[in-house]
Write an enzyme that holds these catalytic residues in place. Structure first.
Site, PDB file in Angstrom:
ATOM      1  N   ASP A 168       0.833  -1.193   0.000  1.00 17.17           N
ATOM      2  CA  ASP A 168       0.000   0.000   0.000  1.00 17.17           C
ATOM      3  C   ASP A 168       0.877   1.256   0.000  1.00 17.17           C
ATOM      4  OD1 ASP A 168      -2.871   0.912   0.305  1.00 17.17           O
ATOM      5  OD2 ASP A 168      -1.985   1.938   2.023  1.00 17.17           O
ATOM      6  N   GLU A 198       1.279  -0.547  -5.090  1.00 23.06           N
ATOM      7  CA  GLU A 198       0.047   0.213  -5.272  1.00 23.06           C
ATOM      8  C   GLU A 198       0.445   1.683  -5.271  1.00 23.06           C
ATOM      9  OE1 GLU A 198      -3.506   2.487  -3.699  1.00 23.06           O
ATOM     10  OE2 GLU A 198      -1.673   2.063  -2.594  1.00 23.06           O
TER      11      GLU A 198
END
Length: 675
Positions: free
Chosen positions: A397, A426
Site C-alpha cells: 500500500d 500500489e
C-alpha cells in the site's frame, strides 16, 4: 570460426565496430531488465561500420550459470538506420545476462559483391575463387557440425569447378543448404562485444496472472434483522468464496489487511468521523490492543484458521496475496514502543495521513528517517513471518510514501532468501516515482489504466507499458479498487464493465478485479470516485449465486476472458502488443502475436468499441507485416480466417475489414487467427 578482436587502446570507448543504444538495458545496466520464463524479449541495438562491407549483429543470452543459452542473429530494422533487432527467450528464473556482438560478415560481404560483379562480368573468376576459398575454410572448421562442413565442401568444390558454367558455379555457393548453414552459424571475423547486461527472470506470477480482491470479513458476514447488528465473516466463511473465485479463472486472491483495527479516530460509514459501536473501521488503520502487523484480527480467526484458508486456496490453484500497509493506527503497539518511527509535530501530536482533500485521522504514516535500521529490521521480520505462513505475494500500500532505498533493500533482502516472493506496488503517483519503484525491485505495479478511457489515451498507455517502460515496469491492470470507481464505470452502464474487462484482460499479462465488479456495482459517494457505502468502512453482503442465476452477473464473461488468457500464450507476454488503425475514433485495435517453441504462431486481434453509449461501424486496417502470418494462411484473395472467441462467429479478414460493434450487445471482438 569466430575471429578475435584486435588490440585496441583501453582508453577508447568504441571497439572495432561501434555498438550503442542497446535495449533492454536499464540505466546502462545499473538495474536489471525484467523478464519471465518463456517470454519473448525484444532486443535491439545500433551497430555500424566503416565502408561497404557487410556487418553481422547477434544477441547472446547467458544462463544464470554463465553459459551461452542462445545466440540470435539480429535483423536490420530498415535500410540506412544501422538499427538491428531480434528476440530471445529465457527459460527459467534466475539472474541472466546478455551481450550484443557485431562482426565482419565474410559470407554476406562476398555474396553481395559476387552477385553484383558476376552479373556485370567484372572479376568473375576472382569472385568465384574467393568464394571457394571462403567456404573451403568453413568446411575445414572442426568446430562446425559434420553436416554443415559437408555442405560447405560441396559448395566450395562447385565454385572451383571450371568445367561448369559460371551461373551454375555461383549457384553452388548460394544454395539453400549453404544459406541454412550460414544461418545456423555465420562465418565471422573481428568480433566486437558489448559488456554483459543483466536480465532478471522471475517466476510466472511476478508478471502473469488474474487477481481477485475481496474482504474476508464481508464473506459470511450477516446482519441481525431485529437489532441491526453485524456479525463479521471470518477465514472459514471466506474460504467458501474461494471455489467461486477459482471457477472464474483467477490465479491470485488478494486480501486487504487482516490485522487488528484501531479504535481511536476509527472511521464510520463512507469515511465519516463518527463511528458507531458496531462499525468495523478501515482495515488499513492497523493495530490495537490485540496486536499489530504480526497479528490477526480476532473476528477473522486464528493463525490456524489463516493457514487453513491459504491451504484451501492452494488446493484450488489460487495463491493468496496479503496487503503490506506500512502505517499504524494510534492504538498500534509501535506508537507506544517506538514513537521515533513516526513524525511528531510542534504541538506534540503525531501527524496523521493526508492526501488533500482526503484526511485519514485513523492512520499514522511511518517515518524512516529517525531510526531507519530499527524500522527496516522490524518490517523485514513482519514480512518473513507471513512468508512462513505461506504468503509469497505482497500488495504494498502506497509505497511511494516511503523512501525508495528502503524498498530496494527490503525486496532485495527478501528475494535473496525467497526468490519466488512477489511485491506489487500500489503506487498511483508521478511517473518518475513509478519508474524508480520498478527499478528498485517491485515485480509489478498498479497503473493509470483506470483513467485511460478514450482510444487516444489507451493507445498512448499501451505503447508506454509495452514498449517504453517494459524493461523495468510490469503493470497490473486492475479495473477497479475500493478507492477507484471512475466516472466511466459510474455512468457507462453494463457495457462499460465489459469494455474495461476486455481491455485489461487482453492488454496485459496481469489484470485484477475488486469484488462487486461482476455485479456492476457503480454508485459512487457524491463528489468522489469511490463507492458509496464503501466496503473499506463497513461489511458488505452479496449473493453471488443468485445474481448469476438471474443473469445479473458479469462472472460468465470474466470466466470466458480468463479462459482465453490461459489458452493463448500470445497473451502471456507484455512487449508483443501492436496497435492497428481504424477509421472511427472510438474503435481501438491491437494485436498480440507469439511464435511458440514448436514454430507455430499464436495471433489474436482485439477490436474494442470504447464508447459504452453507442454502436459504431468503421473500417479496420491491419498491419499484416506486424502480424507475421504464414503465407499458407491466405486464400487467393489475400484473406485469412479468424474466429471470434467471444461470439463464436468466424470471418475472412484481410488488410481492410468492416466492423460494427454495438456496445449494448457486444462491445468487442477477440479474434484468433486460425492456423
Amino acid at each position: 570460426m569466430p575471429g578475435l578482436e584486435p588490440a585496441i587502446p583501453e582508453e577508447l570507448r568504441f571497439g572495432r565496430f561501434p555498438i550503442t543504444d542497446v535495449s533492454p538495458v536499464v540505466e546502462g545496466g545499473r538495474f536489471p531488465a525484467k523478464a519471465l520464463p518463456g517470454e519473448t524479449i525484444p532486443v535491439t541495438a545500433t551497430a555500424t561500420r566503416e565502408g561497404h562491407d557487410a556487418l553481422g549483429v547477434s544477441a547472446v543470452l547467458y544462463s544464470p550459470e554463465g553459459k551461452v543459452e542462445q545466440r540470435v542473429r539480429l535483423e536490420s530494422l530498415g535500410p540506412g538506420l544501422d538499427r538491428w533487432g531480434g528476440a530471445f527467450t529465457p527459460s527459467r528464473p534466475g539472474l541472466w545476462s546478455f551481450t550484443i556482438e557485431a562482426w565482419h560478415d565474410r559470407y554476406g560481404t562476398w555474396h553481395h559483391n559476387a552477385d553484383i560483379k558476376i552479373a556485370a562480368g567484372v572479376d568473375v573468376e576472382l569472385m568465384l575463387a574467393e568464394g571457394a576459398k571462403l567456404l573451403g575454410e568453413a568446411a575445414d572448421d572442426e568446430e562446425r557440425s559434420d553436416v554443415d562442413r559437408a555442405v560447405f565442401k560441396l559448395a566450395a568444390d562447385g565454385l572451383a569447378d571450371t568445367s561448369r558454367a559460371v551461373p551454375e558455379r555461383l549457384a553452388a555457393g548460394e544454395s539453400g543448404e549453404v544459406l541454412a548453414a550460414i544461418a545456423r552459424e555465420p562465418i565471422r571475423e573481428l568480433v566486437t562485444s558489448t559488456e554483459r547486461y543483466p536480465l532478471l527472470v522471475e517466476r510466472d506470477r511476478a508478471g502473469r496472472g488474474a487477481w481477485y480482491e475481496f474482504f474476508p470479513r464481508s464473506e459470511g458476514a450477516w446482519r441481525n434483522s431485529e437489532t441491526g447488528e453485524w456479525t463479521s465473516g471470518n477465514f472459514r466463511t471466506a474460504a467458501e468464496r474461494l471455489p467461486g473465485v477459482a471457477a472464474m479463472g483467477f490465479d491470485v486472491v488478494y486480501l486487504p489487511p487482516i490485522h487488528p483495527i484501531g479504535v481511536a479516530f476509527r472511521k464510520g460509514p463512507n469515511n465519516s468521523l463518527n463511528a458507531g459501536p458496531g462499525d468495523p473501521g478501515s482495515p488499513w488503520a492497523i493495530g490495537s490492543a490485540d496486536g499489530g502487523h504480526d497479528a490477526i484480527h480476532p473476528d477473522l480467526g486464528s493463525f490456524e484458521d489463516f493457514d487453513a484458508f491459504v491451504a484451501r486456496a492452494g488446493e484450488l490453484g489460487l495463491e493468496v496475496a496479503l496487503d503490506l500497509a506500512l502505517q499504524a493506527s494510534p492504538d498500534h503497539p509501535w506508537v507506544a514502543q517506538h514513537p521515533e518511527w513516526f513524525t511528531t509535530r510542534v504541538d506534540g501530536s503525531i501527524a496523521y495521513a493526508e492526501n488533500p482533500p482526503k484526511k485519514y485521522q485513523d492512520i499514522y504514516p511511518l517515518n524512516f528517517d529517525n531510526d531507519p535500521e530499527g524500522l527496516s529490521r522490524e518490517v523485514l521480520r513482519v514480512v518473513n513471518l507471513w512468508i512462513d505462513h505461506g504468503i509469497k505475494i505482497f500488495r504494498v500500500d502506497n509505497p511511494h510514501t516511503k523512501p525508495v532505498w528502503f524498498w530496494e533493500w527490503l525486496i532485495g533482502k527478501v528475494n535473496e532468501e525467497h526468490g519466488d516472493v512477489v511485491f506489487l506496488a500500489e503506487a498511483f503517483t508521478r511517473p518518475a516515482m513509478m519508474k524508480a519503484l520498478g527499478r528498485a525491485g517491485f515485480q509489478q505495479s498498479y497503473s493509470y489504466f483506470t483513467w485511460r478511457n478514450t482510444r487516444e489515451e489507451l493507445e498512448e498507455f499501451f505503447t508506454m507499458i509495452s514498449k517504453e517502460w517494459a524493461p523495468f515496469y510490469r503493470p497490473n491492470l486492475f479495473v477497479n479498487t475500493p478507492d477507484i470507481l471512475t466516472e466511466y464505470l459510474q455512468y457507462g452502464g453494463r457495457p462499460a464493465f465489459k469494455i474495461r474487462a476486455v481491455l485489461a484482460a487482453m492488454g496485459a499479462p496481469t489484470w485484477g478485479v475488486y469484488a462487486g465488479y461482476e455485479l456492476f456495482e457503480h454508485v459512487a459517494r457524491p463528489g468522489a470516485e469511490e463507492y458509496i457505502d464503501n466496503e473499506k468502512y463497513e461489511y458488505k453482503q452479496r449473493d453471488w449465486a443468485q445474481a448469476e442465476a438471474e443473469g445479473r452477473s458479469l462472472a460468465p464473461y470474466i470466466t470466458r476472458l480468463n479462459e482465453i488468457r490461459r489458452a493463448h500464450p500470445a497473451l502471456w507476454d507484455l512487449q508483443n502488443l501492436t496497435l492497428h488503425w481504424s477509421t472511427d475514433e472510438a474503435i481501438l485495435v491491437f494485436s498480440k502475436h507469439k511464435v511458440l517453441e514448436d514454430g507455430t504462431k499464436d495471433t489474436l486481434i482485439v477490436v474494442v468499441n470504447v464508447d459504452p453509449h453507442s454502436a459504431r461501424e468503421c473500417s479496420v486496417h491491419l498491419d499484416l507485416a506486424a502480424l507475421d502470418l504464414d503465407a499458407g494462411l491466405f486464400d487467393a484473395e489475400g484473406k485469412f480466417r479468424v474466429d471470434d472467441l467471444i461470439s463464436g462467429q468466424s470471418w475472412q479478414w484481410g488488410v481492410d475489414n468492416y466492423v460494427r460493434l454495438d456496445s449494448y450487445f457486444e462491445p468487442a471482438h477477440i479474434l484468433h487467427v486460425r492456423r
